[in-house]
Each structure stands twice: as C-alpha cells, then as structure tokens.
Design a protein around this motif. Sequence first.
Motif, PDB file in Angstrom:
ATOM      1  N   LYS A 119      45.804  43.004  37.164  1.00 43.08           N
ATOM      2  CA  LYS A 119      44.932  42.573  38.262  1.00 43.08           C
ATOM      3  C   LYS A 119      43.505  43.078  38.063  1.00 43.08           C
ATOM      4  O   LYS A 119      42.544  42.368  38.335  1.00 43.08           O
ATOM      5  CB  LYS A 119      45.488  43.061  39.592  1.00 43.08           C
ATOM      6  N   LEU A 120      43.365  44.306  37.552  1.00 46.67           N
ATOM      7  CA  LEU A 120      42.036  44.867  37.329  1.00 46.67           C
ATOM      8  C   LEU A 120      41.300  44.116  36.217  1.00 46.67           C
ATOM      9  O   LEU A 120      40.111  43.804  36.361  1.00 46.67           O
ATOM     10  CB  LEU A 120      42.150  46.352  36.980  1.00 46.67           C
ATOM     11  N   ILE A 121      41.977  43.806  35.131  1.00 46.20           N
ATOM     12  CA  ILE A 121      41.353  43.060  34.033  1.00 46.20           C
ATOM     13  C   ILE A 121      40.938  41.672  34.508  1.00 46.20           C
ATOM     14  O   ILE A 121      39.840  41.194  34.200  1.00 46.20           O
ATOM     15  CB  ILE A 121      42.307  42.968  32.819  1.00 46.20           C
ATOM     16  N   LYS A 166      37.105  40.216  34.682  1.00 42.47           N
ATOM     17  CA  LYS A 166      36.674  38.968  34.032  1.00 42.47           C
ATOM     18  C   LYS A 166      35.996  38.045  35.030  1.00 42.47           C
ATOM     19  O   LYS A 166      35.013  37.389  34.701  1.00 42.47           O
ATOM     20  CB  LYS A 166      37.861  38.278  33.389  1.00 42.47           C
ATOM     21  N   ASN A 167      36.537  37.974  36.240  1.00 43.83           N
ATOM     22  CA  ASN A 167      35.988  37.068  37.247  1.00 43.83           C
ATOM     23  C   ASN A 167      34.665  37.545  37.817  1.00 43.83           C
ATOM     24  O   ASN A 167      33.878  36.744  38.314  1.00 43.83           O
ATOM     25  CB  ASN A 167      36.981  36.869  38.385  1.00 43.83           C
ATOM     26  N   THR A 168      34.405  38.845  37.774  1.00 48.79           N
ATOM     27  CA  THR A 168      33.145  39.365  38.300  1.00 48.79           C
ATOM     28  C   THR A 168      32.137  39.638  37.192  1.00 48.79           C
ATOM     29  O   THR A 168      31.154  40.317  37.423  1.00 48.79           O
ATOM     30  CB  THR A 168      33.392  40.653  39.109  1.00 48.79           C
ATOM     31  N   THR A 169      32.396  39.136  36.019  1.00 44.94           N
ATOM     32  CA  THR A 169      31.531  39.250  34.837  1.00 44.94           C
ATOM     33  C   THR A 169      31.193  40.707  34.479  1.00 44.94           C
ATOM     34  O   THR A 169      30.109  41.003  34.022  1.00 44.94           O
ATOM     35  CB  THR A 169      30.217  38.447  34.990  1.00 44.94           C
ATOM     36  N   VAL A 170      32.105  41.627  34.744  1.00 44.76           N
ATOM     37  CA  VAL A 170      31.907  42.996  34.298  1.00 44.76           C
ATOM     38  C   VAL A 170      32.095  43.071  32.802  1.00 44.76           C
ATOM     39  O   VAL A 170      31.355  43.731  32.095  1.00 44.76           O
ATOM     40  CB  VAL A 170      32.874  43.962  35.035  1.00 44.76           C
TER      41      VAL A 170
END
Length: 140
Positions: A128-130, A134-138
């Motif tokens: 979930k963290l990965i 990815k979705n928040t462009t970190v």
Amino acid sequence: MLGIKKYRRAGVGVFMALLFSLIMGNGILKHAVMRVRPCIDYPWMPMLVHVPNVNNFSFPSGHTFGSFAAATVMFSAMKRYWGIAALSLAAAIGFSRIYLFLHYPSDVFAGSILGIIAGAAAWCLSGKLILWMKNTTVIK
C-alpha cells in the motif's frame, strides 16, 4: 534492497517488519511481561556466551522475532530459494537462542509467531505504501 526497483517493496517491508519487532518486542512486550532469562534462573549452568544483565528480559525472543519478521517478508517477495533460505535461517536463529540457554522455548515460539504476524502485516502495508508513493509522484 531499497535501491533496486525490483526489490524495493521487499526492502520497505523488511524495514517495517524490523521496526515493528523492535517496538512491539523490545519496547513493549519485554517490559510488560518481565520474564527472567533461564541463565539467570539457573545460574549453575555453564554458559557459552556472556550472561545478560538481570533487567534484560526474556519474553519474547527479540532475535527470533526480528528474524522471522524479516524472513516472512522475504518469503512473501521471493518464495523459492531466498524465501526458504531466510525462513531456515530464522529457525536456526531461534534454535540457537534455546541452545545458548538465553531463552525458554516458549520465548522463541512466541517470537516466531509474532514475527510471522509482523512480517505479514509489513508485507501488506509495504504494498500500500509503494502504491501510494507511486500515485503521489514521490518515486518514479
């Protein structure tokens, strides 16, 4: 493991699992239960290693907890060779804690069960963290 994209989830999972084992095992449970080590209860037994302090408690086995937590994540990520090797090493670490007379068998058993639970939780949360990263462009 964190630096290689293929193994990043496993690296995050192992880090989280070891953090869980440190907080739950050494931070909370050891001080809540306060079980004395067998080498303190039976001081006449010859020891192969240095005898820990009296206030260094036994339940659960921190080495077993951490090794099973990390091994569970590695088994989830790489089921075949490396996962089985990690679980075998964790079992050997657990056995060594009993053999060295630093833990009772119930300490090691509890550490292994708690480690498997912590590793499974860390594996689920790392996915979930990965995905969130990815979705928040970190990370890309």
